[in-house]
Enzyme design. Structure first.
Site, PDB file in Angstrom:
ATOM      1  N   GLY A  62      33.095  49.945  35.900  1.00  0.00           N
ATOM      2  CA  GLY A  62      32.339  49.708  37.124  1.00  0.00           C
ATOM      3  C   GLY A  62      31.176  48.752  36.965  1.00  0.00           C
ATOM      4  O   GLY A  62      30.539  48.400  37.957  1.00  0.00           O
ATOM      5  N   VAL A  66      34.289  42.554  39.050  1.00  0.00           N
ATOM      6  CA  VAL A  66      35.100  43.153  40.110  1.00  0.00           C
ATOM      7  C   VAL A  66      34.688  44.599  40.337  1.00  0.00           C
ATOM      8  O   VAL A  66      34.597  45.069  41.481  1.00  0.00           O
ATOM      9  CB  VAL A  66      36.600  43.063  39.765  1.00  0.00           C
ATOM     10  N   GLY A  67      34.415  45.318  39.251  1.00  0.00           N
ATOM     11  CA  GLY A  67      34.096  46.735  39.361  1.00  0.00           C
ATOM     12  C   GLY A  67      32.880  47.011  40.218  1.00  0.00           C
ATOM     13  O   GLY A  67      32.906  47.894  41.092  1.00  0.00           O
ATOM     14  N   LYS A 218      48.326  41.399  31.733  1.00  0.00           N
ATOM     15  CA  LYS A 218      48.358  41.926  33.095  1.00  0.00           C
ATOM     16  C   LYS A 218      49.777  42.313  33.507  1.00  0.00           C
ATOM     17  O   LYS A 218      49.996  43.333  34.176  1.00  0.00           O
ATOM     18  CB  LYS A 218      47.780  40.901  34.067  1.00  0.00           C
ATOM     19  N   PRO A 241      45.398  39.770  42.355  1.00  0.00           N
ATOM     20  CA  PRO A 241      44.537  38.715  42.913  1.00  0.00           C
ATOM     21  C   PRO A 241      44.664  37.396  42.169  1.00  0.00           C
ATOM     22  O   PRO A 241      44.988  37.362  40.972  1.00  0.00           O
ATOM     23  CB  PRO A 241      43.131  39.296  42.736  1.00  0.00           C
ATOM     24  N   LEU A 243      42.551  33.810  41.009  1.00  0.00           N
ATOM     25  CA  LEU A 243      41.311  33.664  40.245  1.00  0.00           C
ATOM     26  C   LEU A 243      40.150  34.226  41.069  1.00  0.00           C
ATOM     27  O   LEU A 243      39.907  33.786  42.186  1.00  0.00           O
ATOM     28  CB  LEU A 243      41.065  32.192  39.935  1.00  0.00           C
ATOM     29  N   VAL A 244      39.437  35.194  40.509  1.00  0.00           N
ATOM     30  CA  VAL A 244      38.361  35.857  41.249  1.00  0.00           C
ATOM     31  C   VAL A 244      37.097  35.004  41.182  1.00  0.00           C
ATOM     32  O   VAL A 244      36.584  34.694  40.097  1.00  0.00           O
ATOM     33  CB  VAL A 244      38.087  37.261  40.685  1.00  0.00           C
TER      34      VAL A 244
END
Length: 362
Positions: A62, A66-67, A218, A241, A243-244
């Site tokens: 977290g 992303v977390g 992944k 997703p 590329l974040v």
């Protein structure tokens, strides 16, 4: 809002006391609930407790880019969040995020729990009491050229398998949302009429031959999670997703970013280099989780905001990632001739349609 990291001994004592109270009250509570259910209603206290239980979730890693975005969206929607941390540094980082305001202020609690990601029992104990789990963890190897090596791919698979197994054996957990990657979909033999959607899977041999270890990790991790879900009857959803991106994404998420862009030349030429904003992705995670309550099985989704198609867009991405497009992994990608190869996020767009306008490519 406050971060809670209870002393283990006290936690055990409190948990035992709580179980004793629940055991003593169980008969009376159940009888009362049954009487009210027969009349089509529940006591307000029982109903409130059930609502609180439904709003307790857990997020692995977290403190990641992303977390933390997912944690913030969960808090915004009234969830109480338990964050899995492995070391003291992660706990300190979580506290810093709260102080700096990076973590959203909320009346709900963020609870930090130490757990070993290589231990199913440790994870199950950490998940206990939660209705859902968001598994977002990515692994880094500072010694690797891209920060993500072949050995790290194997660790990714092992931990993802552990997380889903822990979900399956934890009575309170009903659903799990896994953060995978679009790379688990696009590395396959394609032709000019191909559409890449949630039903597509990358070819493991292509990932190995091209040394695309992040894609391999992944891919194998997601497959392992789905195998556990099918064997145990556990409900899983995965989001793949692009590329974040988002505020300071290259500095806050450098290893996954650079690892993702390995092979960017070919993805760009094939019209498969796509991005998604981290906050939009976080909203999607929560909506997918909430949608799982209305379905009998899990689902897989592709997520992206934009497909990089022009040289200008490509050069902008190069600048944002701080790399030199003339001599690095983003080099020699001056054309994009495979315009008939398409990415489709239509499935996720249908789910998101009442909240956000989606970018769907056909």
């Amino acid at each position: 809002m406050g971060i809670v990291c209870p002393d283990e001994t006290k936690r055990i004592e409190i948990e035992e006391f709580r179980r004793m109270l629940l055991a003593n009250a169980a008969v009376h509570r159940t009888k009362a609930a049954d009487e009210f259910q027969n009349r089509g209603q529940l006591p307000s206290a029982v109903q409130q407790n059930r609502e609180l239980e439904e709003k307790q979730v857990c997020v692995t890693s977290g403190v990641s880019f992303v977390g933390i975005a997912i944690v913030n969206q969960l808090l915004l929607r009234g969830y109480s969040v338990r964050v899995i941390v492995e070391k003291q540094e992660d706990l300190e980082k979580l506290r810093e995020m709260e102080i700096s305001g990076e973590m959203r202020q909320s009346t709900k609690t963020v609870e930090a729990v130490m757990a070993r990601l290589n231990d199913v029992e440790s994870l199950s104990q950490a998940f206990n009491g939660c209705r859902g789990v968001f598994h977002t963890a990515a692994f880094v190897d500072p010694a690797g050229l891209s920060g993500y090596t072949k050995s790290m791919a194997e660790i990714e698979v092992l931990v993802t398998k552990n997380v889903t197994q822990a979900c399956a054996i934890t009575p309170s957990v009903r659903n799990c949302v896994l953060t995978s990657s679009l790379l688990a979909c696009v590395w396959k033999d394609i032709n000019s009429s191909t559409t890449i959607d949630q039903d597509c899977w990358s070819d493991e041999s292509i990932c190995i031959n091209k040394k695309l270890w992040y894609a391999l990790g992944k891919l194998k991790a997601e497959r392992a999670a789905w195998n556990v879900a099918k064997e145990s009857g556990f409900k899983l959803a995965s989001i793949c997703p692009g590329l974040v991106t988002g505020p300071d994404f290259i500095s806050r998420n450098s290893t996954p970013t650079i690892a993702y862009l390995k092979g960017a030349q070919e993805m760009f030429r094939n019209g498969l280099l796509a991005t998604v904003d981290v906050n939009r992705l976080a909203v999607q995670h929560v909506l997918v989780f909430e949608e799982m309550k209305n379905t009998t099985c899990g689902s897989r989704y592709i997520s992206f905001d934009q497909v990089i198609r022009s040289e200008e867009e490509f050069e902008k991405l190069a600048r944002e990632t701080g790399v030199d497009p003339t001599r690095t992994i983003l080099s020699n990608s001056t054309t994009n001739s495979s315009n008939s190869i398409k990415l489709s996020n239509a499935k996720l767009c249908r789910l998101m349609s009442t909240v956000h306008r989606c970018s769907t490519e056909f």
